[in-house]
Each structure stands twice: as C-alpha cells, then as structure tokens.
Design a protein around this motif. Structure first.
Motif, short mmCIF file in Angstrom:
data_model
loop_
_atom_site.label_atom_id
_atom_site.label_comp_id
_atom_site.label_asym_id
_atom_site.label_seq_id
_atom_site.Cartn_x
_atom_site.Cartn_y
_atom_site.Cartn_z
N ILE B 254 0.84 -1.20 0.00
CA ILE B 254 0.00 0.00 0.00
C ILE B 254 0.87 1.26 0.00
O ILE B 254 0.54 2.27 -0.62
N ASN B 255 2.01 1.18 0.66
CA ASN B 255 2.94 2.32 0.63
C ASN B 255 3.44 2.57 -0.79
O ASN B 255 3.47 3.70 -1.26
N GLU B 256 3.79 1.48 -1.48
CA GLU B 256 4.24 1.64 -2.87
C GLU B 256 3.14 2.20 -3.74
O GLU B 256 3.40 2.98 -4.67
N ALA B 257 1.90 1.80 -3.47
CA ALA B 257 0.77 2.28 -4.27
C ALA B 257 0.45 3.75 -3.97
O ALA B 257 -0.40 4.34 -4.63
N GLY B 258 1.13 4.31 -2.98
CA GLY B 258 0.91 5.73 -2.66
C GLY B 258 -0.41 5.96 -1.95
O GLY B 258 -1.00 7.03 -2.03
N ALA B 259 -0.87 4.93 -1.23
CA ALA B 259 -2.18 5.02 -0.58
C ALA B 259 -2.08 4.73 0.91
O ALA B 259 -3.07 4.39 1.55
N TYR B 260 -0.86 4.87 1.46
CA TYR B 260 -0.61 4.52 2.86
C TYR B 260 -0.73 5.81 3.68
O TYR B 260 0.20 6.64 3.69
N PRO B 261 -1.85 6.01 4.38
CA PRO B 261 -2.09 7.30 5.03
C PRO B 261 -1.00 7.61 6.06
O PRO B 261 -0.75 6.82 6.97
N THR B 262 -0.38 8.74 5.91
CA THR B 262 0.77 9.09 6.73
C THR B 262 0.52 10.43 7.43
O THR B 262 -0.01 11.36 6.82
N ARG B 263 0.91 10.48 8.72
CA ARG B 263 0.76 11.70 9.54
C ARG B 263 -0.64 12.30 9.36
O ARG B 263 -0.80 13.37 8.76
N ASN B 264 -1.61 11.60 9.87
CA ASN B 264 -3.01 12.05 9.82
C ASN B 264 -3.48 12.35 8.39
O ASN B 264 -4.06 13.39 8.13
N PHE B 265 -3.22 11.41 7.50
CA PHE B 265 -3.76 11.48 6.14
C PHE B 265 -3.31 12.74 5.38
O PHE B 265 -4.10 13.37 4.69
N THR B 266 -2.02 13.10 5.56
CA THR B 266 -1.52 14.24 4.79
C THR B 266 -0.61 13.81 3.65
O THR B 266 -0.36 14.59 2.74
N GLU B 267 -0.11 12.56 3.69
CA GLU B 267 0.73 12.04 2.61
C GLU B 267 0.34 10.59 2.34
O GLU B 267 -0.22 9.94 3.22
N GLY B 268 0.71 10.09 1.15
CA GLY B 268 0.34 8.72 0.78
C GLY B 268 1.49 7.73 0.87
O GLY B 268 1.33 6.56 0.54
N ARG B 269 2.67 8.24 1.25
CA ARG B 269 3.81 7.34 1.47
C ARG B 269 4.54 7.73 2.74
O ARG B 269 4.68 8.92 3.03
N PHE B 270 4.98 6.70 3.47
CA PHE B 270 5.68 6.93 4.73
C PHE B 270 7.13 6.50 4.57
O PHE B 270 7.39 5.33 4.21
N GLU B 271 8.05 7.42 4.84
CA GLU B 271 9.48 7.10 4.66
C GLU B 271 9.93 5.99 5.61
O GLU B 271 10.89 5.28 5.34
N GLY B 272 9.19 5.82 6.71
CA GLY B 272 9.57 4.79 7.69
C GLY B 272 8.92 3.44 7.42
O GLY B 272 9.10 2.51 8.22
N ALA B 273 8.19 3.30 6.31
CA ALA B 273 7.47 2.04 6.05
C ALA B 273 8.38 0.81 6.08
O ALA B 273 8.00 -0.21 6.66
N PRO B 274 9.59 0.87 5.48
CA PRO B 274 10.42 -0.34 5.51
C PRO B 274 10.74 -0.81 6.94
O PRO B 274 10.95 -1.99 7.16
N LYS B 275 10.74 0.11 7.91
CA LYS B 275 11.08 -0.27 9.28
C LYS B 275 9.92 -0.94 10.02
O LYS B 275 10.12 -1.56 11.06
N ILE B 276 8.70 -0.78 9.50
CA ILE B 276 7.55 -1.37 10.19
C ILE B 276 6.79 -2.37 9.30
O ILE B 276 5.69 -2.80 9.63
#
Lengths: 98, 578
Positions: B254-276
C-alpha cells in the motif's frame, strides 16, 4: 538508465543478488519484462508490478529514475480489488499484456 | 444452534428461548443486525437502558469448517449513532456454537455501580457478581477468570475503557492461547457492554453437545472442498503470504501504491514504512524467537496471527496486524515497531480499538498535543486514556471528539468513525465503501470479497471515479453475507479464485441446517442484511449527507499521485440501489 527496485516478501530471498531495495541499471527503453529477466525472476513469481505506484503489466515501459516494486502471488491479495487490477488475469498468473 | 439467551441486567435474570421465527436463518452479523433493527429503538441513547448488546457466533461456528470462528458483536453504536456490527476471532464463537447458542442479548441496566459477569456452559447461563473484577485490565482479568473457570474457557470482556463507556472501547475475546488479544474494536461495543454493567462473558464448552447436521456426510465433503481451496491458494495456504508475513505484509504494497495514510492522512507514502513492514516484522520475530505463524482463532488454517516478543524475548502482544501497525505507526509518523507493539498491548489491556486510537492520537498530534513521530508521547497519551483523565477521555472517545476538542478541521472520519489504512484518494473504491457503509468508515465491509460470483469485471482504475460505486456495492453485499456465516473475511482471497471453494459455502449451510441455499440466495441474504442496517440508520436520523467523506479528501491532493476523492455525490447515493 538507473531505476530503484523494491522486492516484496519471498522475492527478497529469491533474488539473492539484490538487497530488498536497490538501484538497478537497465538499458534505455526497457520494460518490466526486461527487469524480470535482468533479475532472473520467472514471470510466474511476480503477480503485481507497480511502477511509480501504478499497477503495470510486463510490457509497460520503465523510465530513468522510476521506482518499481515487484510482489509475488502470495502477497498480492486484497489489494487486488482495492487497487483494482484486472480480475480476469487470475491471481495465480503473471500480469499479461494489455 | 437454536437457543437465544436473554440477560436482563436490571433484574439480574437470565432466560433462554428457541431462536424466534423472525430470526430464523440469521447468524453472526445477520442476527445481531436483525435483533438490533427489530428490538432497539433507533432514537435511543446508545449508552441508555433501551439499547441492547447482541453477541452472535456465525452460522457455521461450532462446526469443523475451517476458519469459521468469527463472533459478531452488535448494538446501536455510541461512536456513530447508527447500527453496528463489529466482528472478532478468538476462541469464543466455536464454543458458543458447540453449546447450541445462536446469540446472547444483553438488555437494560443494573443499579449504578453494580458489575456482573455471565457464565455460559452446558447447564445454561447465569449472572455472577463481578464487583471484585471492576477496574481490571483485560490480561489480568483473563488470568483471574481462567484461574476460576479453567484455562480452556473462552472469555469475552471489557477493560477500563469499556467501564468508562468511551466510544473507542472494544470487546476483547481470548485467542486460542487464552490471551485477550482479539478485539471487536470498531464502534464502541465495549462502551455498550460497560453501560450494561457486564464485565465479561465466560464461555465453557466442556461436555457441550456440539452441533448437529442435517446431512453430516454432505457437510464433511463440502467442508473438505472448502479447506482444500484455502490450502491451495498462494495467499491462504500453509507457508503462504498471510501465514509467513501476517496482514502487515500490506505495508510495503500500500505504501508503494501511494495510498498509505501518513501523519493524519496528509501524505500517501511513509518514509519509515520499511522499518515497520511485514517483512521486517517477520525478520525481527524470527531473530528473537517469537512466532511468525500462529492460529489465533479457532479452526483457523490460514494462520495470519503471530506472537511478538521484546528484545528480551518476553511476550508483548499477539495478532499484531496491519491496521494496528499503520494506525499507530505511519499515521502517527512512528517507525518504531517495538513502540507500536507496546501501543497494541496497551490498547488490548485498556480495551480500545487500535484503529480509532491511532486516528485520535494522530489528530491530537496534528493539533500539536504531541509531535508526529513521538512514540513515547503516544504511549503517554494511551495511559491518559487508561487512567480516565480528562485528556484521556477526549482521546478515548475517538478521532471526531478529539478533533472537536482541539479545533482540528483535518479529521478523517465517516459517521464519526476513524478511517482505516487505505487513503480513499488513491484507492477510490474503498473510499466509496468508507462513505456509504452503514458501519461508518470500515475497510472490511466492502473489501476484496467474492468478486467472481458478483461478476465484477473489467479494469477499474484506482485513481479514477468510474466504476467504483458498482465495485463497492457488490463487495458490501458479499461481505454482509460472509459476516453472517462466521467465516473469516480472508477466506475470500482463496474462494474468489477457486469457484469450488465458493460453492462449498451454501453447500455447508444446506448440509448443516437442511436448507436449499444457492449462491444467488446467498447474495440476496447479504442484501437483506444491508437493507435492515440502512433502515435502522435512516430511522436514527441518517441521510445521504452522512454518506460522504470529510471535505479535505476532495480539496487536498494526496502526494505522490496528487489525487483527490472525486466520486460524485450523486453516484455515492446509488450504492444502495438494489
């Protein structure tokens, strides 16, 4: 050209030449199929291809600096409908030509 | 499975009756929604005496069918103000099924300050005093009840959040290992249980009669076909995607698809995704000696659950899954898996919905209460909820209340329920489900279920509005039917690809109950459930205005695709045209 490749799930073990996320050199004009060949990955092991976050097929062209993610069949679940890939491709087959 | 137990909390009495005719053929979500629709005044206060809490195993629960261990918990929701069915795995549904119990209806309220728990066994059901259990967190509570009634009983319980009647309070169910780590999280069902003065339901199936079958041989054959489908599919088979990585394998996807809600739905990718991500979690668990593959629910062969241990190999939590890790991870800007595991444990202990709490904490972070990424701060906030401080009570009532309290306009809720882990701007089909589901923003109510029988074909671009309404409608219908059976929604990944697995479901129902259900009847069954739920919500005051996403989804483009949600409102109103 250089692209960034991310491998999901078991593909990380299957492509031992690459870390989970890496930069890969491909000839200009290459498509997703060329990338799979370059990584020695059989198409049956890749169910979902995302280029810059968009679902793609094997013939989709890749551009300089693109971000390409590859996921195997066993990981390509529920996203299937939520990302809305063609269902008639069937989960167990690689993405076909458009 | 024919007995309905009614518990009158005002009189402290329990009665049993044959499942009334009007509820025949109803199980799981079908039964909870039917009883709430027929018996709960739509305009009642959800925490008042007129509301009813209904607990129902699915139609196939108690049988030998694989993955049939889901339990439905329903009531009028204090969070949404509408009808609610929240379902959960664990070990209770199987036991209730084996005891021949179709449902438990908890009615009215005891005198203020009185607490009880319900013991259900082969001899029937009775209320026992629970004043000494009041205030216990779920793990201590489970230990106490196990000591008293044996290790093998199933426990359905609330923690302090439910006692405080907070709208994010969950109902916990013990896993097959006896840990209260499985939760009917959504919609504040724990608050309704708390409002009834009911701390727990203990289910003891020792010497239970077990279920009877109209045609046992036919059932065994259909159950075998169904099991074979689950065992054959890449996603659900032993050693498949869910068994090895758990649901958290979705993080990278979902992060790759740009649909991973980040910081209260302000971005679609999280830079920390690989860590979690699920892959990272798998490696950590393996290295430390936890368990990557684990059946948390009775009869489960998919085994998406896990046991997460800390650096010293001490148990932290189990059933550590995608939504929890997203809500309290990326959505709060937190990339520390150990901290998120602690948050999950605290939510399980206090009895809180991990999605709602992640959404509420992210809204509080948006307001500057804590900084995004401050894991210690998030843990501190959860303890505030557990202690019942004024700040904790605001957060524990969910994202909508938190947004109101802190003057935040960027609040991701529908019908006041926090959005799950897929941004509707980048996956618009799920956005239609969030907007229109009678449950409020709910990913499971219209997910990837059974598209084959629903004949949803063709390419539907996730970033375009076309086709999303049809897709969501068909998924919502199919899911409502599946939720009535007690089957885990994950079986859909296999049976949507393997038609014999899908056809086995009506065959199992027929062999169990002597019905003549076809797949088409099964679809009609799903429609019937949705109609009941819609009607309740309309009577409770809901209109088409409530079937909308918050404004910011249509005005603030989401990177990286810079998409907005643009399914036209008139189209959303067509979801229930059936």
């Amino acid at each position: 050209m250089r692209i960034r490749v991310l491998l999901g799930g078991h593909l990380r073990d299957e492509v031992s030449s690459l870390p989970e996320e890496a930069s890969v050199e491909l000839p200009p004009g290459a498509c997703a199929r060329d990338l799979l060949e370059r990584l020695a990955l059989p198409p049956s092991r890749v169910r979902m291809i995302l280029i810059n976050g968009r679902g793609c097929t094997l013939s989709c062209p890749i551009g300089e600096g693109d971000r390409v993610a590859l996921f195997p069949p066993e990981l390509s679940f529920n996203t299937f409908v939520s990302l809305n890939f063609r269902k008639e491709r069937g989960l167990l087959h690689p993405p076909e030509e458009e | 499975m024919t007995t309905l137990i009614r518990v009158d909390m005002a009189k402290g009495t329990v009665s049993t009756e044959e499942l009334p005719k009007e509820y025949a053929q109803m199980g799981g979500r079908g039964l909870t929604s039917a009883i709430v629709s027929h018996e709960v005044p739509p305009l009642c206060h959800p925490l008042g005496p007129s509301n009813k809490l209904v607990v129902a195993p699915g139609l196939l629960s108690g049988t030998t069918c694989a993955n049939s261990g889901r339990l439905s918990v329903g009531a009028k929701s204090p969070l949404t103000g509408g009808i609610k069915e929240s379902n959960v795995g664990g070990n209770a549904a199987l036991k209730l099924g084996r005891l021949g119990i179709a449902g438990i209806v908890v009615e009215k309220q005891p005198p203020e300050g009185k607490w009880y728990y319900l013991l259900v066994n082969k001899d029937g059901a009775r209320l026992l005093p629970a004043d000494d259990l009041k205030g216990l967190k779920n793990y201590d509570l489970a230990t106490r009840l196990h000591e008293k009634h044996g290790e093998k009983v199933g426990i359905i319980s609330i923690g302090p959040a439910g006692e405080m009647k907070l709208s994010a309070a969950s109902v916990a169910v013990t896993s097959t290992q006896g840990k209260p780590a499985r939760h009917a999280g959504r919609g504040g069902m724990g608050a309704v249980m708390g409002s009834k003065g009911l701390k727990a339901i203990v289910v003891d199936d020792k010497e239970a009669p077990g279920v009877s079958y109209a045609d046992h041989e036919a059932f065994k054959e259909a159950a075998r076909v169904f099991r074979d489908a689950l065992k054959a599919h890449a996603v659900t088979k032993p050693g498949g995607g869910l068994a090895v990585y758990g649901t958290n394998v979705l993080t990278n996807v979902i992060n790759e698809a740009g649909a991973y809600p980040t910081r209260n739905f302000t971005e679609g990718r999280f830079e920390g995704a690989p860590k979690i991500s699920g892959e990272t979690m798998h490696d950590i668990i393996k290295e430390r000696g936890g368990s990557t593959t684990h059946a948390g629910c009775s009869t489960c062969i998919i085994q998406c659950s896990n046991v997460y241990v800390d650096k010293d190999r001490n148990y932290v939590t189990s059933g550590f899954e995608y939504e929890t890790i997203w809500a309290n991870g990326a959505n709060c800007g937190i990339d520390d898996l150990d901290a998120i595991a602690q948050i999950d444990r605290l939510c399980d202990e206090y009895g809180l919905d991990t999605i709602e709490m992640g959404c509420a904490i992210a809204v509080a972070m948006h307001a500057g209460v804590k900084a995004f990424g401050d894991a210690a701060g998030a843990i501190e906030l959860l303890h505030e909820v557990g202690k019942g401080t004024p700040l904790g009570r605001i957060l524990g009532n969910g994202a909508a209340v938190t947004g109101q309290a802190f003057g935040v306009s960027h609040v991701p809720v529908v019908k006041r329920q926090g959005l799950p882990a897929y941004d509707p701007r980048a996956i618009k089909g799920i956005g239609v489900t969030y907007a229109t589901s009678p449950m409020g923003a709910d990913h499971t109510s219209g997910y990837a279920v059974a598209t084959n029988i629903m004949r949803v074909g063709g390419f539907v671009d996730p970033l375009k509005p076309e086709g999303q309404v049809d897709l969501s409608r068909n998924l919502q219908i199919a899911t409502a039917a599946i939720d009535a059976t007690g089957l885990c929604v994950f079986v859909a990944f296999a049976i949507m690809d393997i038609p014999s697995g899908m056809e086995a479901i009506p065959k199992m129902l027929n062999a169990r109950f002597g019905w003549n259900f076809t797949l088409d009847d099964f679809t009609e069954y799903g429609k019937q459930i949705l109609r009941l739920e819609r009607k309740f919500n309309e009577s409770a005051g809901f209109t088409s205005v409530d079937d909308r996403l918050p404004e910011f989804f249509s005005t603030e483009p989401l990177p990286p695709h810079n998409a907005v949600f643009d399914v036209p409102p008139a189209e959303l109103d067509k979801v229930f045209d059936f």
